[in-house]
Scaffold this active site. Sequence first.
Site, PDB file in Angstrom:
ATOM      1  CE  LYS A 114       7.743  -3.324  -4.307  1.00 54.80           C
ATOM      2  NZ  LYS A 114       8.550  -3.840  -3.129  1.00 54.80           N
ATOM      3  CE  LYS A 196       2.371  -0.095   0.351  1.00 54.35           C
ATOM      4  NZ  LYS A 196       2.891  -1.800   0.598  1.00 54.35           N
ATOM      5  CE  LYS A 199       9.121  -3.267   4.578  1.00 62.17           C
ATOM      6  NZ  LYS A 199       9.239  -3.793   3.617  1.00 62.17           N
TER       7      LYS A 199
HETATM    8  P1  ATP Z   1       7.598  -2.372  -0.059  1.00 63.04           P
HETATM    9  O1  ATP Z   1       6.977  -1.223   0.828  1.00 63.04           O
HETATM   10  O2  ATP Z   1       9.400  -1.755   0.395  1.00 63.04           O
HETATM   11  O3  ATP Z   1       7.005  -2.246  -1.534  1.00 63.04           O
HETATM   12  P2  ATP Z   1       6.067  -3.743   1.727  1.00 63.04           P
HETATM   13  O4  ATP Z   1       6.142  -3.414   3.062  1.00 63.04           O
HETATM   14  O5  ATP Z   1       4.667  -3.310   0.789  1.00 63.04           O
HETATM   15  O6  ATP Z   1       6.967  -3.347   1.234  1.00 63.04           O
HETATM   16  P3  ATP Z   1       6.068  -6.390   3.034  1.00 63.04           P
HETATM   17  O7  ATP Z   1       7.444  -5.751   4.816  1.00 63.04           O
HETATM   18  O8  ATP Z   1       6.670  -7.790   3.107  1.00 63.04           O
HETATM   19  O9  ATP Z   1       6.215  -4.669   1.929  1.00 63.04           O
HETATM   20  O10 ATP Z   1       4.926  -5.921   3.736  1.00 63.04           O
HETATM   21  C1  ATP Z   1       5.102  -6.593   5.296  1.00 63.04           C
HETATM   22  C2  ATP Z   1       2.937  -6.570   5.953  1.00 63.04           C
HETATM   23  O11 ATP Z   1       2.721  -5.190   5.559  1.00 63.04           O
HETATM   24  C3  ATP Z   1       2.155  -7.395   4.408  1.00 63.04           C
HETATM   25  O12 ATP Z   1       1.031  -7.703   4.391  1.00 63.04           O
HETATM   26  C4  ATP Z   1       1.365  -6.168   3.984  1.00 63.04           C
HETATM   27  O13 ATP Z   1       0.391  -5.891   3.429  1.00 63.04           O
HETATM   28  C5  ATP Z   1       1.274  -4.999   4.970  1.00 63.04           C
HETATM   29  N1  ATP Z   1       1.712  -3.535   4.850  1.00 63.04           N
HETATM   30  C6  ATP Z   1       2.560  -2.764   4.146  1.00 63.04           C
HETATM   31  N2  ATP Z   1       2.717  -2.043   3.888  1.00 63.04           N
HETATM   32  C7  ATP Z   1       1.730  -1.146   4.736  1.00 63.04           C
HETATM   33  C8  ATP Z   1       0.674  -0.300   5.010  1.00 63.04           C
HETATM   34  N3  ATP Z   1       0.490   0.922   4.540  1.00 63.04           N
HETATM   35  N4  ATP Z   1      -0.973  -0.306   5.783  1.00 63.04           N
HETATM   36  C9  ATP Z   1      -0.964  -0.990   5.752  1.00 63.04           C
HETATM   37  N5  ATP Z   1       0.041  -2.530   5.637  1.00 63.04           N
HETATM   38  C10 ATP Z   1       0.423  -2.557   4.921  1.00 63.04           C
END
Ligand code: ATP
Length: 331
Positions: A114, A196, A199
């Site tokens: 980040k 990964k 969002k």
């Molecule tokens: P950003 O992508 O903005 O950093 P994020 O999606 O990683 O945000 P959160 O929205 O807080 O962060 O994640 C919520 C949950 O979703 C967490 O448990 C995270 O591990 C899971 N998650 C996020 N992205 C993935 C992915 N690509 N595959 C599986 N699990 C995910």
Amino acid sequence: MSNKKKIFSGVQPSGNLTLGNYLGALRNFGLLQDDFDCLYCVVDLHSITVRQDPELLRERSYAVLALYLACGLDPDKNVLFLQSQVSGHAELGWALNCYTYMGELNRMTQFKDKSQKHADNINGGLYTYPVLMAADILLYNADMVPIGQDQKQHLELARNVAERFNKIYGDTFVIPEPFIPKTGARVMSLQDPTKKMSKSDDNVNNFILITEGKDKIIKKFKKAVTDSGSEIVYDEENKPGISNLMKIYASITSKSVEEVQKEFEGSRYGDFKMAVGNTVADTLEPIRIRYEELMQDKAYLDSVFKKGAERAKSMSEPMIDEVYRKIGFLR
Ligand code: ATP
Ligand code: LTN
């Protein structure tokens, strides 16, 4: 609350939620709600580690709650709440900062990622963010934490901080276990399957939103990068694109990757992509419809947050009291 084991997890209101969030986290939240006492938090304090527009942040906080509900979380069974409405998170977060070493925080890969992405705003909160996450979990003595693979390192840190505190002051915190799904724990980007699905990605073709309509979802799967060759075989190293789609399909249909491989033996990439797109779209469609209804009723969403905050507050206050007393603050 009963004597069932306790679950805590959270999602940041930092953007629209993706298929990765659904398969890695949200879907499992619903599966756990009958067997555990669950707290599911909208972690808005975490989201300001990256600059947020205030109006949009409020809207997205409602949106995450609406998605929790649309995915089937029952607001009577589960404590659904907004992190900033329960002061114990920030209070315990501060205290635990003083029991976490910079050496530990320096190892966090999400911070490294980040800070590269937001080079103009590498703030203290971004650095100490895993401590706040530890506080979220430890505040309620959660036994288990459903998360995607990317959060495993943060959970390890939470365990270490809890053990350290317990060693100094005697048994205080339960040491939490991660709950990471077999498939769906790491959904990859559709255009670059080596990273990964996120969002906050700039390229909208990289992700599928939970709230996207069927046509768009199918279009994005059609566009997803695939690899050389033509067979539907699982090979993460040489066929990361197809392997990602296979894992998505496996996860959404609750099949194993081997079963998926068998099912599509002899099929072409194009047909397989259509099958994945259709299945994902059909699964998400009812969630989207319910989500849109819920977003029309902010008064209801506020009432869920209010009730959740009250319950979370009364559950967390004894822990703050105990920790503050042990540290030596006058009560
Ligand atoms: P950003 O992508 O903005 O950093 P994020 O999606 O990683 O945000 P959160 O929205 O807080 O962060 O994640 C919520 C949950 O979703 C967490 O448990 C995270 O591990 C899971 N998650 C996020 N992205 C993935 C992915 N690509 N595959 C599986 N699990 C995910
Ligand atoms: N760090 C997580 C969100 C998060 C969380 C938590 C997850 C904050 N607090 C407590 C589980 C338990 C993320 O960025 N995905």
